[in-house]
Design an enzyme around this catalytic site. Structure first.
Site, PDB file in Angstrom:
ATOM      1  N   GLU A  22      -3.197   7.468  -4.225  1.00 55.80           N
ATOM      2  CA  GLU A  22      -3.142   6.222  -3.453  1.00 55.80           C
ATOM      3  C   GLU A  22      -3.029   5.030  -4.394  1.00 55.80           C
ATOM      4  O   GLU A  22      -3.746   4.979  -5.402  1.00 55.80           O
ATOM      5  CB  GLU A  22      -4.408   6.090  -2.603  1.00 55.80           C
ATOM      6  CG  GLU A  22      -4.405   4.866  -1.701  1.00 55.80           C
ATOM      7  CD  GLU A  22      -5.760   4.654  -1.013  1.00 55.80           C
ATOM      8  OE1 GLU A  22      -5.839   4.835   0.208  1.00 55.80           O
ATOM      9  OE2 GLU A  22      -6.725   4.308  -1.714  1.00 55.80           O
ATOM     10  N   TYR A  49       0.852  -1.190   0.000  1.00 56.05           N
ATOM     11  CA  TYR A  49       0.000   0.000   0.000  1.00 56.05           C
ATOM     12  C   TYR A  49       0.890   1.242   0.000  1.00 56.05           C
ATOM     13  O   TYR A  49       1.874   1.284   0.738  1.00 56.05           O
ATOM     14  CB  TYR A  49      -0.895   0.021   1.250  1.00 56.05           C
ATOM     15  CG  TYR A  49      -1.670   1.317   1.402  1.00 56.05           C
ATOM     16  CD1 TYR A  49      -2.968   1.426   0.913  1.00 56.05           C
ATOM     17  CD2 TYR A  49      -1.085   2.433   2.009  1.00 56.05           C
ATOM     18  CE1 TYR A  49      -3.664   2.620   1.022  1.00 56.05           C
ATOM     19  CE2 TYR A  49      -1.785   3.631   2.119  1.00 56.05           C
ATOM     20  CZ  TYR A  49      -3.068   3.716   1.623  1.00 56.05           C
ATOM     21  OH  TYR A  49      -3.760   4.903   1.724  1.00 56.05           O
TER      22      TYR A  49
END
Ligand code: GDP
Ligand code: MN
Length: 380
Positions: free
Chosen positions: A189, A101
């Site tokens: 993101e 992530y």
């Protein structure tokens, strides 16, 4: 403005961030054409501006043309958390070894950029933050100094990314930071950022929020705006020239002045309610504006009660009261209305309304009382 995944990936690509080859498709045939072009296996992905598409059945692997047909057919038209899928992104499937992530966003209180990196990707970062907060390596970045490669290298090690992914990941993160800053984003993101079985690192998903305050220097954002799916309530508000923002609650709000409108949302929240909208009718709260506002709020099926909060300054309360009555004469309003009218000529205004009060047209002397009354009706 939030971008669709495929637009986010296009944006990433401008900054040299690796993504899988693919294309958009609005029909099953188009999906098939993209799959044939990029080569099997492919992933067929719902393009909706909401997370958790995978879990909702909006991301499917397809090994051949038949599977592309089946999956594209099922995903098109699928409702994912209230968002109906109209467009697909079809890309060459990746052979995933590890999922990470990575994100950049603004840390407002500390006036710095915040990078978040984790070796536990592919799942919701909120879950990781809750269950294993140490698994997220936070990096505060001074906006003047920026992010250099040496810092990024320390960061990927600290986050515990696999050795073989570190060098590529560090380079990718520097590019992602460039995209975030030079590209004027509020958020970039990647979840998951992957290491493939072949040992390459690239972005498998893209979540990008553009900072609309910077749109004056990005004429190229026009193409993103063209595909923006607007809240139908906000579209109607725009047509009526009203300063409106749609929210998820059931208390419709009409206030004069942006500050008072925001305070009204806070007070409604404070007494246990949820606002259906923000609406500032500005200084001239005459019958035309009031009728337009009431009509707009009334057309929102979620609204159970309408809270009109007006503080008379230059706009006199007696004029507002007359405006409300005139508006009610013109449009049929189905939800009860709770009014709090105060300020210049409040006594005269209340006197005008007095003969018309009922179970569905209520006045309260203070903002707090009115909020409590409105919320009680909504929650009844
Ligand atoms: P989200 O659920 O909306 O976040 O959609 P993602 O684009 O992140 O995809 C969800 C999940 O699908 C990912 O976490 C992966 O596990 C899986 N997935 C997506 N693309 C591929 C792919 O190319 N190959 C494989 N094997 N899995 C994929
Ligand atoms: Mn994702």
């Amino acid at each position: 403005m939030d971008l669709f995944e495929y637009q986010g990936k296009q944006y990433f690509a401008r900054y040299g961030i690796a993504v899988s080859p693919g294309g958009v498709a609005d029909t099953v045939d188009e999906a098939l054409a993209v799959a044939e072009r990029v080569g099997y296996p492919v992933v067929v992905k719902a393009q909706v501006k909401v997370g958790g598409r995978g879990k909702a059945g909006g991301v499917k692997l397809a090994a051949d043309a038949d599977e592309v047909r089946t999956h594209a057919g099922t995903i098109l038209g699928l409702d994912i958390k209230g968002h109906v899928v109209r467009r697909l992104w079809v890309e060459r499937a990746s052979d995933i070894a590890r999922e990470y992530y990575a994100s950049f966003t603004l840390d407002r209180p500390n006036k710095v950029h915040l990078g978040m990196l984790s070796a536990q990707g592919g799942v919701e970062i909120e879950t990781v933050a809750q269950e294993d907060p140490d698994a997220i390596a936070m990096l505060s970045i001074d906006p003047v100094r920026g992010l250099d490669l040496a810092t990024a290298r320390r960061w990927v090690a600290e986050a515990g990314l696999d050795e073989e992914a570190r060098a590529q990941a560090a380079e990718l993160l520097v590019k992602l930071y460039e995209c975030y800053t030079k590209g004027d984003c509020d958020l970039t993101e990647i979840n998951p950022l992957i290491l493939t079985a072949a040992g390459t690192v690239h972005a498998l998903d893209a979540k990008v929020t553009l900072d609309e305050n910077a749109s004056y220097r990005h004429p190229e954002w026009e193409e993103f705006r063209a595909t923006e799916t607007e809240d139908p309530r906000e579209r109607r508000a725009k047509e009526k020239g009203l300063n409106y923002i749609g929210l998820d609650g059931d208390v419709g709000i009409i206030a004069n002045g942006a500050g008072l409108a925001m305070s009204t949302l806070d007070v409604v929240n404070q007494v246990g309610g949820t606002a259906a909208n923000f609406l500032d009718i500005g200084g001239g709260a005459n019958a035309d504006v009031m009728a337009a506002a009431l009509e707009l709020i009334n057309s929102d099926p979620k609204v159970k009660v309408i809270f009109v909060n007006v503080f008379g300054g230059i706009t006199r309360v007696d004029e507002v009261a007359t405006g409300v009555l005139e508006a009610l004469g013109r449009v049929t309003i189905t939800s009860p209305i709770v009014l709090r009218l105060d300020g210049t000529n409040a006594v005269e205004g209340r006197a005008i309304l007095a003969p018309h009060l009922s179970d569905t047209l209520i006045t309260e002397p203070t903002m707090l009382d009115a909020a409590r009354r409105a919320v009680a009706i909504a929650n009844a």
